[in-house]
Enzyme design. Sequence first.
Site, PDB file in Angstrom:
ATOM      1  N   LYS A  52      56.553 -17.729  65.662  1.00 54.01           N
ATOM      2  CA  LYS A  52      56.726 -18.991  65.380  1.00 54.01           C
ATOM      3  C   LYS A  52      57.644 -18.657  63.967  1.00 54.01           C
ATOM      4  O   LYS A  52      58.819 -19.362  63.631  1.00 54.01           O
ATOM      5  CB  LYS A  52      55.946 -19.813  64.981  1.00 54.01           C
ATOM      6  CG  LYS A  52      54.982 -20.482  66.163  1.00 54.01           C
ATOM      7  CD  LYS A  52      53.741 -21.105  65.845  1.00 54.01           C
ATOM      8  CE  LYS A  52      52.876 -21.591  66.934  1.00 54.01           C
ATOM      9  NZ  LYS A  52      51.534 -22.060  66.753  1.00 54.01           N
ATOM     10  N   GLN A  96      47.018 -22.813  62.221  1.00 52.37           N
ATOM     11  CA  GLN A  96      46.657 -22.145  63.790  1.00 52.37           C
ATOM     12  C   GLN A  96      45.140 -22.243  64.319  1.00 52.37           C
ATOM     13  O   GLN A  96      44.443 -21.757  63.452  1.00 52.37           O
ATOM     14  CB  GLN A  96      47.093 -20.601  63.540  1.00 52.37           C
ATOM     15  CG  GLN A  96      47.301 -20.072  65.030  1.00 52.37           C
ATOM     16  CD  GLN A  96      48.325 -20.259  65.853  1.00 52.37           C
ATOM     17  OE1 GLN A  96      49.350 -20.616  65.711  1.00 52.37           O
ATOM     18  NE2 GLN A  96      47.771 -20.702  67.278  1.00 52.37           N
ATOM     19  N   ASP A 119      52.437 -30.225  64.518  1.00 55.98           N
ATOM     20  CA  ASP A 119      51.702 -29.905  65.936  1.00 55.98           C
ATOM     21  C   ASP A 119      51.402 -31.216  66.891  1.00 55.98           C
ATOM     22  O   ASP A 119      50.830 -31.054  67.803  1.00 55.98           O
ATOM     23  CB  ASP A 119      50.470 -29.239  65.724  1.00 55.98           C
ATOM     24  CG  ASP A 119      50.720 -27.681  65.720  1.00 55.98           C
ATOM     25  OD1 ASP A 119      51.576 -27.298  66.700  1.00 55.98           O
ATOM     26  OD2 ASP A 119      49.728 -26.826  65.239  1.00 55.98           O
TER      27      ASP A 119
END
Length: 293
Positions: A52, A96, A119
């Site tokens: 990412k 994460q 997200d």
Amino acid sequence: MQLLDGKALSNIIKAEIKEEVDAWMAQGGKKPHLAAILVGNDGASETYVASKIRSCEQVGFTSTFVRLAESTSEADLLKEVSKLNENTDVDGFIVQLPLPKHISENTIMEAIDPAKDVDGFHPINVGRMCKGLPAYLSATPFGILEMLERAKIETTGKHCVVIGRSQIVGLPMAILMQRNTYPGNCTVTICHSRTQNLKEICQTADILVVALGRPEFVTADYVKEGTVVIDVGITRVADDSKKSGFALKGDVMFDEVAPKSSHITPVPGGVGLMTICGLLTNTLKAARKEIYQ
């Protein structure tokens, strides 16, 4: 059979995002800034976050990486989330997953400012998605929709079977595929670990999305001829023939299923790379304040 090549498509989309960023900044816009928090030393998570960060560089974003020890308490992680919520230069950020077992993922997700939840996991963004309102779509389903659309795969009136009911993939995927839009307008069946006659249900699918985290679970006898197969799974499996000592396997036994499919995603090189494109797209929207003013 046509391969849905996530690597090639993700490169195209990143180039498009880079053009948009350049144009946005030429007009005086702020450079998009994505931050990522990683708790612990999970190998797969390390790989995902590194990818990412690299992708941010490719499209012209600023990136920030916050690394925390496995022993970090939930309270201390919430403090880091609060710092990023309050940092006006950070447009969006992710925590994460998975998190260590002593930390509640729901508590952390709900603490993220919905306007920075790139997200797409916050209940407000999930609710807006369900209502068909502008929202940050969950990154993996977003990537799958892009694959279907750009391959011009017909979805209207088709039977879409989703194996897996996670809040990250299965549930939002099912919701998105039944919406009155394209891709969408499917009749959707969502299956899970308690589903009876799973194989028989899968055999009726025109589009099969597999996201259960069990390597090579779906074999040729699960699919009918001409099915579109989307393999979301990615698991490290021990393999002494590899220099790394492991191989990456999807939830679908590719060599068996591919000959019966009209389209199929590989693992690696499929959905995972498209997930990052979804994250980058959401971050650009956050920088432009397209969803939240």
